[in-house]
Design a protein around this motif. Sequence first.
Motif, PDB file in Angstrom:
ATOM      1  N   LEU A 110      -6.013  81.036  15.679  1.00  0.00           N
ATOM      2  CA  LEU A 110      -6.425  82.331  15.143  1.00  0.00           C
ATOM      3  C   LEU A 110      -6.567  83.364  16.256  1.00  0.00           C
ATOM      4  CD1 LEU A 110      -7.467  84.026  12.752  1.00  0.00           C
ATOM      5  CD2 LEU A 110      -9.744  83.129  13.216  1.00  0.00           C
ATOM      6  N   SER A 111      -7.200  82.984  17.361  1.00  0.00           N
ATOM      7  CA  SER A 111      -7.410  83.935  18.455  1.00  0.00           C
ATOM      8  C   SER A 111      -6.080  84.337  19.096  1.00  0.00           C
ATOM      9  CB  SER A 111      -8.348  83.341  19.508  1.00  0.00           C
ATOM     10  OG  SER A 111      -7.755  82.249  20.161  1.00  0.00           O
ATOM     11  N   LYS A 112      -5.170  83.398  19.256  1.00  0.00           N
ATOM     12  CA  LYS A 112      -3.876  83.736  19.858  1.00  0.00           C
ATOM     13  C   LYS A 112      -3.089  84.687  18.966  1.00  0.00           C
ATOM     14  CE  LYS A 112      -3.455  79.442  22.505  1.00  0.00           C
ATOM     15  NZ  LYS A 112      -2.749  78.145  22.628  1.00  0.00           N
ATOM     16  N   THR A 113      -3.176  84.473  17.653  1.00  0.00           N
ATOM     17  CA  THR A 113      -2.460  85.352  16.729  1.00  0.00           C
ATOM     18  C   THR A 113      -2.994  86.782  16.812  1.00  0.00           C
ATOM     19  OG1 THR A 113      -2.047  83.524  15.201  1.00  0.00           O
ATOM     20  CG2 THR A 113      -1.879  85.758  14.319  1.00  0.00           C
ATOM     21  N   LEU A 114      -4.323  86.932  16.772  1.00  0.00           N
ATOM     22  CA  LEU A 114      -4.905  88.266  16.841  1.00  0.00           C
ATOM     23  C   LEU A 114      -4.668  88.916  18.202  1.00  0.00           C
ATOM     24  CD1 LEU A 114      -8.295  87.815  14.939  1.00  0.00           C
ATOM     25  CD2 LEU A 114      -6.213  88.912  14.144  1.00  0.00           C
ATOM     26  N   ASP A 115      -4.710  88.122  19.263  1.00  0.00           N
ATOM     27  CA  ASP A 115      -4.490  88.691  20.591  1.00  0.00           C
ATOM     28  C   ASP A 115      -3.031  89.105  20.787  1.00  0.00           C
ATOM     29  OD1 ASP A 115      -7.118  88.473  21.281  1.00  0.00           O
ATOM     30  OD2 ASP A 115      -6.903  86.546  22.290  1.00  0.00           O
ATOM     31  N   ARG A 116      -2.095  88.378  20.176  1.00  0.00           N
ATOM     32  CA  ARG A 116      -0.689  88.801  20.236  1.00  0.00           C
ATOM     33  C   ARG A 116      -0.503  90.123  19.501  1.00  0.00           C
ATOM     34  NH1 ARG A 116       0.708  83.266  19.731  1.00  0.00           N
ATOM     35  NH2 ARG A 116       0.871  83.483  17.464  1.00  0.00           N
ATOM     36  N   GLN A 117      -1.197  90.264  18.366  1.00  0.00           N
ATOM     37  CA  GLN A 117      -1.123  91.539  17.648  1.00  0.00           C
ATOM     38  C   GLN A 117      -1.686  92.671  18.508  1.00  0.00           C
ATOM     39  OE1 GLN A 117      -3.251  90.855  14.015  1.00  0.00           O
ATOM     40  NE2 GLN A 117      -1.591  89.728  13.046  1.00  0.00           N
ATOM     41  N   ARG A 118      -2.796  92.384  19.204  1.00  0.00           N
ATOM     42  CA  ARG A 118      -3.389  93.416  20.056  1.00  0.00           C
ATOM     43  C   ARG A 118      -2.450  93.765  21.219  1.00  0.00           C
ATOM     44  NH1 ARG A 118      -7.880  91.366  20.139  1.00  0.00           N
ATOM     45  NH2 ARG A 118      -9.016  92.766  18.765  1.00  0.00           N
ATOM     46  N   GLU A 119      -1.761  92.781  21.770  1.00  0.00           N
ATOM     47  CA  GLU A 119      -0.795  93.055  22.834  1.00  0.00           C
ATOM     48  C   GLU A 119       0.357  93.912  22.320  1.00  0.00           C
ATOM     49  OE1 GLU A 119       0.551  89.496  24.652  1.00  0.00           O
ATOM     50  OE2 GLU A 119      -1.365  89.011  25.595  1.00  0.00           O
ATOM     51  N   THR A 120       0.814  93.603  21.103  1.00  0.00           N
ATOM     52  CA  THR A 120       1.910  94.384  20.524  1.00  0.00           C
ATOM     53  C   THR A 120       1.486  95.835  20.316  1.00  0.00           C
ATOM     54  OG1 THR A 120       2.771  92.418  19.392  1.00  0.00           O
ATOM     55  CG2 THR A 120       3.490  94.568  18.572  1.00  0.00           C
TER      56      THR A 120
ATOM     57  N   THR B 184     -16.684  76.938  23.520  1.00  0.00           N
ATOM     58  CA  THR B 184     -16.213  78.303  23.739  1.00  0.00           C
ATOM     59  C   THR B 184     -14.694  78.358  23.663  1.00  0.00           C
ATOM     60  OG1 THR B 184     -16.059  78.036  26.148  1.00  0.00           O
ATOM     61  CG2 THR B 184     -18.165  78.846  25.240  1.00  0.00           C
ATOM     62  N   GLN B 185     -14.192  79.553  23.354  1.00  0.00           N
ATOM     63  CA  GLN B 185     -12.749  79.817  23.311  1.00  0.00           C
ATOM     64  C   GLN B 185     -12.511  81.177  23.971  1.00  0.00           C
ATOM     65  OE1 GLN B 185      -9.912  78.157  21.918  1.00  0.00           O
ATOM     66  NE2 GLN B 185      -8.862  79.808  22.985  1.00  0.00           N
ATOM     67  N   PRO B 186     -11.833  81.233  25.149  1.00  0.00           N
ATOM     68  CA  PRO B 186     -11.600  82.528  25.798  1.00  0.00           C
ATOM     69  C   PRO B 186     -10.604  83.378  25.017  1.00  0.00           C
ATOM     70  CG  PRO B 186     -10.410  80.794  26.954  1.00  0.00           C
ATOM     71  CD  PRO B 186     -11.244  80.110  25.905  1.00  0.00           C
ATOM     72  N   LEU B 187     -10.810  84.681  25.065  1.00  0.00           N
ATOM     73  CA  LEU B 187      -9.898  85.639  24.449  1.00  0.00           C
ATOM     74  C   LEU B 187      -9.125  86.327  25.566  1.00  0.00           C
ATOM     75  CD1 LEU B 187     -12.319  87.208  21.798  1.00  0.00           C
ATOM     76  CD2 LEU B 187     -10.626  85.395  21.450  1.00  0.00           C
ATOM     77  N   LEU B 188      -7.799  86.258  25.494  1.00  0.00           N
ATOM     78  CA  LEU B 188      -6.954  86.748  26.579  1.00  0.00           C
ATOM     79  C   LEU B 188      -6.054  87.878  26.115  1.00  0.00           C
ATOM     80  CD1 LEU B 188      -5.770  83.304  28.039  1.00  0.00           C
ATOM     81  CD2 LEU B 188      -7.717  84.680  28.781  1.00  0.00           C
ATOM     82  N   LEU B 189      -5.861  88.853  26.996  1.00  0.00           N
ATOM     83  CA  LEU B 189      -4.878  89.912  26.782  1.00  0.00           C
ATOM     84  C   LEU B 189      -4.115  90.087  28.079  1.00  0.00           C
ATOM     85  CD1 LEU B 189      -3.712  92.058  24.910  1.00  0.00           C
ATOM     86  CD2 LEU B 189      -5.430  93.651  25.765  1.00  0.00           C
ATOM     87  N   ARG B 190      -2.841  89.677  28.082  1.00  0.00           N
ATOM     88  CA  ARG B 190      -1.992  89.712  29.273  1.00  0.00           C
ATOM     89  C   ARG B 190      -2.631  88.955  30.438  1.00  0.00           C
ATOM     90  NH1 ARG B 190       1.636  93.096  27.430  1.00  0.00           N
ATOM     91  NH2 ARG B 190       0.970  94.855  26.144  1.00  0.00           N
ATOM     92  N   GLY B 191      -3.203  87.805  30.124  1.00  0.00           N
ATOM     93  CA  GLY B 191      -3.794  86.966  31.145  1.00  0.00           C
ATOM     94  C   GLY B 191      -5.197  87.352  31.555  1.00  0.00           C
ATOM     95  N   ALA B 192      -5.722  88.445  30.990  1.00  0.00           N
ATOM     96  CA  ALA B 192      -7.080  88.886  31.333  1.00  0.00           C
ATOM     97  C   ALA B 192      -8.041  88.453  30.242  1.00  0.00           C
ATOM     98  CB  ALA B 192      -7.121  90.402  31.503  1.00  0.00           C
ATOM     99  N   VAL B 193      -9.166  87.868  30.657  1.00  0.00           N
ATOM    100  CA  VAL B 193     -10.195  87.468  29.699  1.00  0.00           C
ATOM    101  C   VAL B 193     -11.008  88.703  29.323  1.00  0.00           C
ATOM    102  CG1 VAL B 193     -12.213  86.024  29.294  1.00  0.00           C
ATOM    103  CG2 VAL B 193     -10.331  85.159  30.695  1.00  0.00           C
ATOM    104  N   TYR B 194     -10.904  89.106  28.063  1.00  0.00           N
ATOM    105  CA  TYR B 194     -11.675  90.267  27.628  1.00  0.00           C
ATOM    106  C   TYR B 194     -12.871  89.873  26.770  1.00  0.00           C
ATOM    107  CZ  TYR B 194      -9.522  89.955  22.972  1.00  0.00           C
ATOM    108  OH  TYR B 194      -9.116  89.534  21.742  1.00  0.00           O
ATOM    109  N   GLY B 195     -12.988  88.590  26.413  1.00  0.00           N
ATOM    110  CA  GLY B 195     -14.104  88.139  25.606  1.00  0.00           C
ATOM    111  C   GLY B 195     -14.067  86.641  25.405  1.00  0.00           C
ATOM    112  N   VAL B 196     -15.094  86.130  24.727  1.00  0.00           N
ATOM    113  CA  VAL B 196     -15.214  84.692  24.488  1.00  0.00           C
ATOM    114  C   VAL B 196     -15.780  84.489  23.083  1.00  0.00           C
ATOM    115  CG1 VAL B 196     -16.330  82.544  25.204  1.00  0.00           C
ATOM    116  CG2 VAL B 196     -15.595  84.202  26.938  1.00  0.00           C
ATOM    117  N   LEU B 197     -15.196  83.537  22.363  1.00  0.00           N
ATOM    118  CA  LEU B 197     -15.754  83.100  21.088  1.00  0.00           C
ATOM    119  C   LEU B 197     -16.614  81.865  21.335  1.00  0.00           C
ATOM    120  CD1 LEU B 197     -12.624  83.384  18.747  1.00  0.00           C
ATOM    121  CD2 LEU B 197     -14.383  85.103  19.189  1.00  0.00           C
ATOM    122  N   VAL B 198     -17.819  81.869  20.803  1.00  0.00           N
ATOM    123  CA  VAL B 198     -18.731  80.728  20.905  1.00  0.00           C
ATOM    124  C   VAL B 198     -18.933  80.174  19.501  1.00  0.00           C
ATOM    125  CG1 VAL B 198     -21.006  79.935  21.633  1.00  0.00           C
ATOM    126  CG2 VAL B 198     -19.886  81.812  22.873  1.00  0.00           C
ATOM    127  N   PHE B 199     -18.772  78.854  19.342  1.00  0.00           N
ATOM    128  CA  PHE B 199     -18.868  78.274  18.005  1.00  0.00           C
ATOM    129  C   PHE B 199     -19.459  76.870  18.076  1.00  0.00           C
ATOM    130  CE2 PHE B 199     -14.818  77.245  19.854  1.00  0.00           C
ATOM    131  CZ  PHE B 199     -14.527  75.957  19.438  1.00  0.00           C
TER     132      PHE B 199
END
Length: 407
Positions: free
Chosen positions: A164-174, A97-112
Amino acid sequence: MINVTLPDHVPVDWDDWRTPLQQFTDATGLVASAWDAAGVRHIGPLVGSRLGILLAGSTLWAEDGPGTQFEREMVLATCASGVSAASQFDDGLRVQTQPLLLRGAVYGVLVFGWRYADFSSPLASERIARRIGLPGHLLWNEVRLDAPVSNRRMDTYAALLGTLSKTLDRQRETIDDLTRVNRTRELFLATVSHEMRTPLSALSMRIELLLRTVPDLAPQAVAGLEAMRVHVRQEAGMVDDLIDAARTLTGQMSIARAPINLGQVLRDAISTVETHAHAKQILMQVTPADYGDHIVLEADGRRLQQVVWNLLFNAVKFTPEGGVIRIGIRRNGALLEIDIADSGQGIAPEDLAHVFGAFNLQQQNNGTGLGLGLYIARRIIELHGGTLSVSSAGRGLGATFAIRLPV
């Protein structure tokens, strides 16, 4: 402990993840899914290998399937800890699993994953096959041709997905930052505008009351009050512009359509600037001479008059004494064309693209105003389904503003 409560105003568009996850599975041969923090799968399972395709055709990832339950438990554990997790399904298929974070909050998880860590056996394949409703020999035939994923390769894939997840989450934060800044700015503008209008209205009423009811005022007092009345009206006009701009920015500006006579709209708009034009000996020519009395259209007469008045006021302001302002009206099929051309200071080619911007001020002969008039005027015309444009041959050569409205 990681905060798992996502701010309410932050929407999660899971479709943003669909293409990157599909590319990830195609490149690695793994299976991938995206879950929210409540344990709901939004994307996947996406497959990238023959083994994944076979597993997807079984009951493994059905709504109540063993794979779905296995992933959901891993997701909830990852949300609770805020860190990645790794496990094996039935001691064979590796899942991470890979947690998805937005400002320290887990909003989802990637399972692979869903690949073997080492070479399996017919007995192990038979055991898994029974759990997911597949013939044992069919799964074994596919498994024995599928290369295991070593720990090093899995770590590489995990690092790739993490980047990949950090890049997309930074875009979402922006994007979230921009949204909050815009919302705050619009709310501030609307609130301040309304708070400013009330005291200005009270001040204007008191000035009028003094001028009308107090007898024998000294000439200097009368002159001072009349000057104050002019300034208050100017300030009130700027506040009205701020309110209109706030409504435009928040999408709250609207128009009330009704059948109107174009001639009456133009006469009312022209009458408000005639005094200023006469003071500068500026000639105002209207073609045709009936001001378009024969044209009736569905429009907001008050707002349309506001647009024409604003364009004429600017034309008078930027036209030198003895100049000319020409107002041309014509019906072109289903289109109404109104051109307001002046012989004023003109607009440099590099400035034409910025004329209709908010808070955009001409630097010459523009001691008053906020630079919102043309910005608001264009929005009003757009709400009518029309266009407002400007052209100029350059400095000192005048300018022409063109209104195009559907009749």
